[in-house]
Design an enzyme around this catalytic site. Structure first.
Site, PDB file in Angstrom:
ATOM      1  N   THR A  82       0.836  -1.204   0.000  1.00 40.56           N
ATOM      2  CA  THR A  82       0.000   0.000   0.000  1.00 40.56           C
ATOM      3  C   THR A  82       0.870   1.254   0.000  1.00 40.56           C
ATOM      4  OG1 THR A  82      -1.822  -1.128   1.109  1.00 40.56           O
ATOM      5  CG2 THR A  82      -1.729   1.268   1.354  1.00 40.56           C
ATOM      6  N   ASN A 156      -5.045  -9.056  -8.734  1.00 43.64           N
ATOM      7  CA  ASN A 156      -5.128  -9.747  -7.444  1.00 43.64           C
ATOM      8  C   ASN A 156      -6.441 -10.490  -7.246  1.00 43.64           C
ATOM      9  OD1 ASN A 156      -5.894  -6.891  -7.441  1.00 43.64           O
ATOM     10  ND2 ASN A 156      -6.515  -7.232  -5.327  1.00 43.64           N
ATOM     11  N   GLN A 184       1.230  -9.094  -6.416  1.00 40.10           N
ATOM     12  CA  GLN A 184       0.603 -10.385  -6.620  1.00 40.10           C
ATOM     13  C   GLN A 184       1.390 -11.223  -7.624  1.00 40.10           C
ATOM     14  OE1 GLN A 184      -2.043 -12.419  -4.995  1.00 40.10           O
ATOM     15  NE2 GLN A 184      -2.607 -10.280  -4.793  1.00 40.10           N
ATOM     16  N   HIS A 206       4.163 -10.099   2.181  1.00 40.75           N
ATOM     17  CA  HIS A 206       3.216 -11.109   2.686  1.00 40.75           C
ATOM     18  C   HIS A 206       2.395 -11.790   1.591  1.00 40.75           C
ATOM     19  CE1 HIS A 206      -0.851  -9.036   2.852  1.00 40.75           C
ATOM     20  NE2 HIS A 206      -0.091  -7.975   2.770  1.00 40.75           N
ATOM     21  N   THR A 244      13.388   4.300  10.887  1.00 43.44           N
ATOM     22  CA  THR A 244      14.262   3.130  11.037  1.00 43.44           C
ATOM     23  C   THR A 244      13.658   1.937  10.314  1.00 43.44           C
ATOM     24  OG1 THR A 244      14.952   3.977  13.176  1.00 43.44           O
ATOM     25  CG2 THR A 244      15.412   1.646  12.729  1.00 43.44           C
ATOM     26  N   CYS A 331      -9.649  -6.611   0.367  1.00 45.16           N
ATOM     27  CA  CYS A 331      -9.769  -5.177   0.642  1.00 45.16           C
ATOM     28  C   CYS A 331     -11.159  -4.685   0.280  1.00 45.16           C
ATOM     29  CB  CYS A 331      -8.736  -4.376  -0.126  1.00 45.16           C
ATOM     30  SG  CYS A 331      -7.287  -5.321  -0.538  1.00 45.16           S
TER      31      CYS A 331
HETATM   32  C1  LIG Z   1      -1.810  -7.098  -1.136  1.00 43.78           C
HETATM   33  C2  LIG Z   1      -1.707  -6.137  -2.243  1.00 43.78           C
HETATM   34  C3  LIG Z   1      -1.373  -4.787  -2.002  1.00 43.78           C
HETATM   35  C4  LIG Z   1      -1.232  -4.225  -0.617  1.00 43.78           C
HETATM   36  O1  LIG Z   1      -0.124  -4.665   0.067  1.00 43.78           O
HETATM   37  P1  LIG Z   1      -0.052  -4.463   1.673  1.00 43.78           P
HETATM   38  O2  LIG Z   1       1.328  -4.886   2.000  1.00 43.78           O
HETATM   39  O3  LIG Z   1      -1.097  -5.347   2.239  1.00 43.78           O
HETATM   40  O4  LIG Z   1      -0.287  -3.036   1.945  1.00 43.78           O
HETATM   41  C5  LIG Z   1      -1.270  -3.963  -3.090  1.00 43.78           C
HETATM   42  N1  LIG Z   1      -1.477  -4.404  -4.339  1.00 43.78           N
HETATM   43  C6  LIG Z   1      -1.787  -5.673  -4.600  1.00 43.78           C
HETATM   44  C7  LIG Z   1      -2.004  -6.119  -6.017  1.00 43.78           C
HETATM   45  C8  LIG Z   1      -1.923  -6.591  -3.567  1.00 43.78           C
HETATM   46  O5  LIG Z   1      -2.259  -7.848  -3.841  1.00 43.78           O
END
Ligand SMILES: *Cc1c(COP(=O)(O)O)cnc(C)c1O
Length: 390
Positions: A82, A156, A184, A206, A244, A331
């Site tokens: 994000t 995504n 993704q 993640h 940091t 989301c």
């Molecule tokens: C998960 C995702 C994000 C957001 O990443 P975060 O680390 O959760 O803020 C942005 N773009 C895409 C395509 C995602 O799948």
């Protein structure tokens, strides 16, 4: 009553890998020392723990960069995908004669909302019913006033892989910069940022079996893009992103990137085979199953389905102890809004409400697919039966 999970498994089958991925145990091992003894501040250059932390950070950035074919020095670490997307979009205010921003119709909200707030005029690049940016339409919309083009590498929600090289070429010939959210994509395909002609690339730990809370923005080094900081108050990361850097998370991100680079190409055909098995099981047992978005090119672990005559949300709530999946992007889900990607490919609200996203990942086994398919088929048949409404 939901079916009991099989003895020994205990957990519901996790089929929500587009929302997040489980931490790879090897990533956890790479992080643990930094939560214990190796606690130095990587920005303290006059003491030994600081220097050791800095060395770990340098190694992590190199691994993250290598995943997309770039040097570690070009990797800006952020709090996640994000922030990286916001940094790319809001860090490039209008330049002389360039006051327009072109984004695809199904960007992640962290791109589309940042674009809406950027002060630039936003041009929406339409996508086909199959879920790909339409290059002819893009060629008409990207022009001499375009500052930046932002198109995700792979969607995504429906997993469709976008024609990035073609879009980047349009951006380049218009003199615009090209950003791609690859959060993704890198979980299911190789991506070489310089070869594709990308100036900015978002990554997210993640989604590749790394920790949440850290992401990265690749910034093409030369000639300088003139990116402006979003945060102020320190000199870390060239003062572009003061604060940091969390070394433990960075080390985990680096290890996750390394494992994906080494093991991804071997693992993707297995994911595609599991996805095909799940689709075959579901469409063999149920009428009215159709895939949302074109089948190819598509990320191997993604299956997004419309299943006529179900209530997707109630179905997943009923299967809470057996199958973990999603009705749209996580989301979009939380806000109760219809999925932006399914809307962009032309699905109406009624079809979106009968759509499921089933995401397969590194630790999914064939037995998991079969258990999930059995549970889904049983619950859908029950939901469709007229008696169920009595
Ligand atoms: C998960 C995702 C994000 C957001 O990443 P975060 O680390 O959760 O803020 C942005 N773009 C895409 C395509 C995602 O799948």
């Amino acid at each position: 009553m939901p079916a009991e999970p099989e003895a020994g498994t205990g957990q519901p089958v996790f089929l929500d890998h587009q929302a997040t991925t489980p931490l790879d145990p090897r990533v956890l091992d790479a992080m643990l020392p930094f939560f214990k003894d190796r606690f130095g501040n990587p920005h303290s250059t006059t003491n030994r723990p600081g220097l050791a932390a800095r060395a770990a950070l340098t190694a992590a950035r190199a691994e993250i960069g290598t995943l997309i074919g770039v040097a570690g020095e070009t990797i800006l670490l952020t709090s996640g995908g994000t922030e990286a997307n916001n940094q790319a979009i809001l860090g490039l205010p209008a330049a002389a004669g360039r006051d327009r921003l072109a984004i695809s119709a199904f960007e992640h909200p962290s791109v589309s909302e940042a674009a809406r707030r950027s002060g630039l005029t936003v041009d929406i690049l339409p996508v086909t019913a199959d879920g790909f940016v339409n290059l002819e339409a893009a060629a008409r919309l990207i022009g001499p006033r375009t500052r930046l083009v932002s198109v995700m590498a792979a969607n995504n929600e429906i997993g469709t892989i976008q024609p990035l090289a073609g879009i980047a070429a349009l951006a380049r010939s218009a003199g615009a910069l090209m950003h791609s959210d690859a959060s993704q994509a890198v979980a299911g395909m190789a991506l070489d940022a310089p070869a594709l002609g990308l100036d900015l690339v978002t990554l997210c730990a993640h989604k590749i079996y790394g920790p949440a809370g850290i992401g990265a923005l690749y910034i093409r080094p030369a000639p300088p893009l003139g990116l402006q900081p979003l945060l102020h108050g320190g000199s870390q990361q060239g003062a572009l992103r003061p604060g940091t850097v969390p070394v433990a998370l960075a080390a985990g991100f680096g290890e996750a990137a390394r494992l994906m680079r080494l093991e991804g190409p071997g693992e993707w055909p297995r994911l595609a085979a599991l996805r095909d098995r799940l689709l075959t099981r579901l469409s063999g047992a149920l009428e009215g199953v159709s895939v949302n978005g074109g089948v190819a090119p598509r990320l191997p672990g993604n299956l997004n389905l419309t299943i006529a005559g179900i209530d997707a949300e109630i179905l997943l709530l009923e299967l809470m102890d057996t199958v973990s999946a999603s009705t749209g992007s996580a989301c979009a889900d939380a806000a109760g809004k219809p999925s932006p990607s399914l809307k962009a490919i032309g699905l109406d609200a009624a079809r979106i409400s009968v759509s499921l996203r089933l995401g397969i990942g590194r630790f999914t086994r064939e037995a998991d697919i079969d258990r999930a398919a059995d549970a889904l088929i049983g619950a859908i048949k029950k939901q469709r039966s007229p008696l169920a409404t009595l």
